[in-house]
Design a protein around this motif. Structure first.
Motif, mmCIF file in Angstrom:
data_model
loop_
_atom_site.group_PDB
_atom_site.id
_atom_site.type_symbol
_atom_site.label_atom_id
_atom_site.label_comp_id
_atom_site.label_asym_id
_atom_site.label_seq_id
_atom_site.Cartn_x
_atom_site.Cartn_y
_atom_site.Cartn_z
ATOM 1 N N PHE A 5 31.533 44.956 -34.173
ATOM 2 C CA PHE A 5 32.037 45.453 -35.394
ATOM 3 C C PHE A 5 33.567 44.817 -35.586
ATOM 4 O O PHE A 5 33.831 44.664 -36.808
ATOM 5 N N ALA A 6 34.046 44.713 -34.561
ATOM 6 C CA ALA A 6 35.446 44.193 -34.693
ATOM 7 C C ALA A 6 35.492 42.945 -35.278
ATOM 8 O O ALA A 6 36.323 42.228 -36.177
ATOM 9 N N GLY A 7 34.525 41.985 -34.808
ATOM 10 C CA GLY A 7 34.320 40.529 -35.246
ATOM 11 C C GLY A 7 33.751 40.668 -36.876
ATOM 12 O O GLY A 7 34.411 39.732 -37.613
ATOM 13 N N GLY A 11 36.043 38.927 -39.999
ATOM 14 C CA GLY A 11 35.251 37.761 -40.926
ATOM 15 C C GLY A 11 35.329 38.368 -42.121
ATOM 16 O O GLY A 11 35.788 37.305 -42.959
ATOM 17 N N HIS A 12 35.335 39.506 -42.465
ATOM 18 C CA HIS A 12 35.240 39.941 -43.818
ATOM 19 C C HIS A 12 36.679 39.832 -44.431
ATOM 20 O O HIS A 12 36.879 39.652 -45.591
ATOM 21 N N ASN A 13 37.728 40.077 -43.413
ATOM 22 C CA ASN A 13 39.054 40.089 -43.832
ATOM 23 C C ASN A 13 39.720 38.462 -43.891
ATOM 24 O O ASN A 13 40.666 38.146 -44.317
ATOM 25 N N ILE A 18 40.330 31.901 -34.376
ATOM 26 C CA ILE A 18 41.128 31.851 -33.007
ATOM 27 C C ILE A 18 41.853 33.292 -32.986
ATOM 28 O O ILE A 18 42.465 33.587 -31.783
ATOM 29 N N SER A 19 41.749 34.397 -33.791
ATOM 30 C CA SER A 19 42.456 35.667 -33.597
ATOM 31 C C SER A 19 41.438 36.459 -32.720
ATOM 32 O O SER A 19 41.994 37.644 -32.476
ATOM 33 N N CYS A 20 40.424 36.110 -32.188
ATOM 34 C CA CYS A 20 39.624 36.725 -31.343
ATOM 35 C C CYS A 20 40.542 37.306 -30.240
ATOM 36 O O CYS A 20 41.083 36.606 -29.444
ATOM 37 N N PRO A 21 40.340 38.794 -29.764
ATOM 38 C CA PRO A 21 41.191 39.090 -28.689
ATOM 39 C C PRO A 21 40.809 39.137 -27.431
ATOM 40 O O PRO A 21 41.381 39.451 -26.274
ATOM 41 N N TYR A 22 39.425 38.459 -27.273
ATOM 42 C CA TYR A 22 39.127 38.667 -25.914
ATOM 43 C C TYR A 22 39.023 37.209 -25.187
ATOM 44 O O TYR A 22 38.999 36.330 -25.893
ATOM 45 N N PRO A 23 39.317 37.110 -23.834
ATOM 46 C CA PRO A 23 39.605 35.683 -23.226
ATOM 47 C C PRO A 23 38.231 35.167 -23.076
ATOM 48 O O PRO A 23 37.211 35.770 -23.076
ATOM 49 N N SER A 24 38.264 33.764 -23.103
ATOM 50 C CA SER A 24 36.914 32.985 -22.769
ATOM 51 C C SER A 24 36.402 33.513 -21.414
ATOM 52 O O SER A 24 36.979 33.703 -20.394
ATOM 53 N N ILE A 33 32.524 36.988 -31.734
ATOM 54 C CA ILE A 33 32.170 35.811 -32.464
ATOM 55 C C ILE A 33 30.906 35.848 -33.231
ATOM 56 O O ILE A 33 30.782 35.474 -34.565
ATOM 57 N N ARG A 34 29.906 36.635 -32.642
ATOM 58 C CA ARG A 34 28.722 36.533 -33.384
ATOM 59 C C ARG A 34 28.823 37.406 -34.507
ATOM 60 O O ARG A 34 28.339 37.394 -35.755
#
Length: 56
Positions: A5-7, A11-13, A18-24, A33-34
């Motif tokens: 839901f955060a993703g 995406g809507h915003n 690259i602003s994904c807060p989770y590490p690889s 990302i999905r």
């Protein structure tokens, strides 16, 4: 579910991917990302396609 839901919200915003807060390597990163792909501006049908017959 929270990462998905955060993703979607990111995406809507229009936030950069690259602003994904989770590490690889974190499963939450995949979910985020999905969600981003689902919620991004390109996922809506209101956008015209780049492959329309008039552009060829």
């Amino acid at each position: 579910m929270r990462a998905l839901f955060a993703g979607i919200e990111a995406g809507h915003n229009g936030a950069p991917v690259i602003s994904c807060p989770y590490p690889s390597g974190d499963l939450c990163r995949s979910a985020w990302i999905r969600g981003y792909a689902k919620g991004g501006p390109e996922s809506g049908s209101s956008q015209p396609s780049d492959r329309s017959p008039s552009s060829q």
